[in-house]
Scaffold this active site. Structure first.
Site, PDB file in Angstrom:
ATOM      1  N   ASP A 161       0.865  -1.223   0.125  1.00 24.65           N
ATOM      2  CA  ASP A 161      -0.087  -0.128  -0.083  1.00 24.65           C
ATOM      3  C   ASP A 161       0.796   1.243   0.026  1.00 24.65           C
ATOM      4  O   ASP A 161       0.648   2.120  -0.816  1.00 24.65           O
ATOM      5  CB  ASP A 161      -1.301  -0.185   1.094  1.00 24.65           C
ATOM      6  N   HIS A 189      -4.839  -3.340   6.145  1.00 25.68           N
ATOM      7  CA  HIS A 189      -4.704  -3.691   4.923  1.00 25.68           C
ATOM      8  C   HIS A 189      -5.969  -4.090   4.257  1.00 25.68           C
ATOM      9  O   HIS A 189      -6.385  -5.258   4.130  1.00 25.68           O
ATOM     10  CB  HIS A 189      -3.810  -4.829   4.663  1.00 25.68           C
TER      11      HIS A 189
HETATM   12  P1  NAX Z   1      -2.748 -18.275  -4.262  1.00 19.97           P
HETATM   13  O1  NAX Z   1      -4.103 -18.680  -4.199  1.00 19.97           O
HETATM   14  O2  NAX Z   1      -2.225 -18.218  -5.813  1.00 19.97           O
HETATM   15  O3  NAX Z   1      -1.729 -19.049  -3.510  1.00 19.97           O
HETATM   16  C1  NAX Z   1      -1.789 -19.359  -2.204  1.00 19.97           C
HETATM   17  C2  NAX Z   1      -1.132 -20.676  -1.878  1.00 19.97           C
HETATM   18  O4  NAX Z   1      -1.218 -20.854  -0.604  1.00 19.97           O
HETATM   19  C3  NAX Z   1      -1.437 -21.891  -2.705  1.00 19.97           C
HETATM   20  O5  NAX Z   1      -0.542 -22.738  -3.160  1.00 19.97           O
HETATM   21  C4  NAX Z   1      -2.314 -22.806  -1.369  1.00 19.97           C
HETATM   22  O6  NAX Z   1      -2.325 -24.254  -1.881  1.00 19.97           O
HETATM   23  C5  NAX Z   1      -1.297 -22.620  -0.072  1.00 19.97           C
HETATM   24  N1  NAX Z   1      -1.839 -22.433   1.054  1.00 19.97           N
HETATM   25  C6  NAX Z   1      -3.051 -22.297   1.423  1.00 19.97           C
HETATM   26  N2  NAX Z   1      -3.302 -22.786   2.833  1.00 19.97           N
HETATM   27  C7  NAX Z   1      -2.228 -23.017   3.109  1.00 19.97           C
HETATM   28  C8  NAX Z   1      -1.625 -23.709   4.221  1.00 19.97           C
HETATM   29  N3  NAX Z   1      -2.501 -23.820   5.313  1.00 19.97           N
HETATM   30  N4  NAX Z   1      -0.245 -23.640   4.493  1.00 19.97           N
HETATM   31  C9  NAX Z   1       0.703 -23.798   3.594  1.00 19.97           C
HETATM   32  N5  NAX Z   1       0.042 -23.240   2.275  1.00 19.97           N
HETATM   33  C10 NAX Z   1      -1.119 -23.049   2.270  1.00 19.97           C
HETATM   34  O7  NAX Z   1      -2.585 -16.882  -3.616  1.00 19.97           O
HETATM   35  P2  NAX Z   1      -1.813 -15.619  -3.852  1.00 19.97           P
HETATM   36  O8  NAX Z   1      -2.096 -14.739  -4.941  1.00 19.97           O
HETATM   37  O9  NAX Z   1      -0.499 -16.128  -3.931  1.00 19.97           O
HETATM   38  O10 NAX Z   1      -1.974 -14.707  -2.701  1.00 19.97           O
HETATM   39  C11 NAX Z   1      -1.735 -15.197  -1.238  1.00 19.97           C
HETATM   40  C12 NAX Z   1      -2.282 -14.184  -0.334  1.00 19.97           C
HETATM   41  O11 NAX Z   1      -1.858 -13.269  -0.195  1.00 19.97           O
HETATM   42  C13 NAX Z   1      -3.870 -14.138  -0.137  1.00 19.97           C
HETATM   43  O12 NAX Z   1      -4.399 -14.307   0.943  1.00 19.97           O
HETATM   44  C14 NAX Z   1      -4.029 -12.771  -0.615  1.00 19.97           C
HETATM   45  O13 NAX Z   1      -5.228 -12.241  -0.340  1.00 19.97           O
HETATM   46  C15 NAX Z   1      -2.772 -12.119  -0.112  1.00 19.97           C
HETATM   47  N6  NAX Z   1      -2.303 -10.605  -0.508  1.00 19.97           N
HETATM   48  C16 NAX Z   1      -2.031  -9.937   0.487  1.00 19.97           C
HETATM   49  C17 NAX Z   1      -1.262  -8.611   0.032  1.00 19.97           C
HETATM   50  C18 NAX Z   1      -0.848  -7.673   1.047  1.00 19.97           C
HETATM   51  O14 NAX Z   1      -0.525  -6.502   0.577  1.00 19.97           O
HETATM   52  N7  NAX Z   1      -1.146  -8.179   2.518  1.00 19.97           N
HETATM   53  C19 NAX Z   1      -1.610  -8.230  -1.652  1.00 19.97           C
HETATM   54  C20 NAX Z   1      -1.476  -9.621  -2.255  1.00 19.97           C
HETATM   55  C21 NAX Z   1      -2.308 -10.499  -1.960  1.00 19.97           C
HETATM   56  O15 NAX Z   1      -3.941  -9.909  -2.290  1.00 19.97           O
END
Ligand code: NAX
Length: 328
Positions: A161, A189
């Site tokens: 952000d 966030h």
């Molecule tokens: P994806 O859905 O592409 O990837 C998430 C990965 O995490 C998958 O491979 C899934 O199998 C794995 N996963 C789920 N539960 C798990 C667990 N208990 N242990 C280990 N692995 C696990 O999401 P992606 O685009 O990579 O985003 C990841 C996270 O970042 C989301 O929650 C998203 O909302 C968040 N974000 C946060 C941002 C921030 O500024 N704080 C910005 C970007 C993003 O939106």
């Protein structure tokens, strides 16, 4: 050769993971003379595990000189063993028809388990950055689930952000991000975040001398707050490379120091600016010798304070919703 830094990364098979791992391994996080060991934690299902194998094959194929090892596990205690840094990226996404409360519950379960595992097996100095949403509340849960680790080791990511705010100001003013100091993003966030230009300077002059106040309030703030949705609309997928880059920035500055620059980090409140103690809240910070400090003593306008109250209320409501899970 320096001792490798152990970096645990959750969600390595996901979108952000795919951008993040290669940059850590290339030296972008800790510098060109610091080896790293990657400790991956992915869900234990065939598709996710198969995808992680592919990512590991590509990491091999890069032949990164600084990559001293890669291990993969679906057991949080094994993945976090002796970790110096833990990037908690993996989280449960919101599926169609899922209520906000269900999303909070699903993620709370993940972050209780991971907090406990960090408590048991990570380095006592582990620096934790929660990226997975809702990242402030997930960081709060992990922190509460790790009572033997210092609370200040747990942070959440608002750096994306801040970076978005800086890029928008640079474009508007015709300057570069290097000309901008002291931007801040307070709070959660979420769309309730509070991008703050009131202390920022562009080329040494107050930013709001050169930027129209109405544009700041009515255009800039919503643009930054809704940037994630704009990226999804344009790309058909959520921010990944920019999120990974912000995670690199957050940890690099925490470990190597920010100098005089302010860096926005979600950190447990010490009560500063009336933010209830313990809430993981975006604050402007400065970092030195591996520690961060909240920038203190700023005069906040009524405009900023009123918006901060909304973020506080939102975070308190999330915290109160998930607190019951900690007792179980
Ligand atoms: P994806 O859905 O592409 O990837 C998430 C990965 O995490 C998958 O491979 C899934 O199998 C794995 N996963 C789920 N539960 C798990 C667990 N208990 N242990 C280990 N692995 C696990 O999401 P992606 O685009 O990579 O985003 C990841 C996270 O970042 C989301 O929650 C998203 O909302 C968040 N974000 C946060 C941002 C921030 O500024 N704080 C910005 C970007 C993003 O939106």
């Amino acid at each position: 050769m320096k001792t490798p830094i152990r970096v645990a990364v959750t969600g390595p098979a996901g979108n952000i993971g795919y951008s993040l791992l290669f940059r850590i391994a290339s030296g972008a996080m800790f510098g060109a003379d610091q080896p790293v060991i990657l400790q991956l934690l992915e869900r234990n299902n065939p598709d996710s595990q198969k995808a992680v194998k592919g990512v590991m094959m590509e990491l091999d194929d890069c032949a990164f000189p600084l990559l001293a090892g890669v291990v993969n596990s679906s057991d949080p205690k094994a993945a976090f063993r002796d970790a110096d840094v833990a990037l908690l990226v993996g989280a449960r996404p919101r599926s169609k028809g899922m209520e906000r409360a269900d999303l909070l519950d699903a993620n709370a379960a993940i972050f209780v388990e991971q907090g406990r595992a960090l408590d048991e097996s990570a380095s006592r100095d582990v620096k934790v950055l929660v990226v997975g949403n809702p990242c402030n509340t997930n960081a709060w849960i992990a922190m509460k689930s790790a009572p033997s680790l210092p609370a200040e080791n747990f942070t959440s990511m608002l750096r994306l952000d801040q970076n978005r705010l800086m890029a928008q100001i640079a474009a508007k003013s015709g300057k570069t991000v290097n000309d901008i100091v002291h931007p801040a993003v307070w709070g959660n966030h979420s769309p309730a975040m509070v991008p703050d230009l009131e202390h920022a300077q562009i080329c040494g002059r107050p930013a709001l001398e050169g930027i129209d106040r109405a544009w700041y309030e009515e255009t800039l703030i919503p643009t930054v707050a809704k940037r994630g949705s704009a990226i999804i609309e344009a790309r058909g997928a959520s921010s990944a490379a920019s999120a990974a880059s912000a995670a690199i920035d957050h940890i690099r500055d925490w470990v190597l120091g920010s100098g005089d620059r302010w860096v926005t980090m979600g950190v447990p409140s010490d009560g500063s600016y009336g933010v209830p103690e313990g809430l993981v809240f975006g604050f402007p910070c400065v970092t030195k010798n591996g520690k961060y400090e909240i920038v203190k003593g700023l005069e906040l306008s009524d405009f900023i304070r009123a918006r901060m109250q909304k973020s506080i209320a939102e975070l308190e409501s999330e915290r109160d919703h998930v607190a019951k899970l900690l007792a179980k």
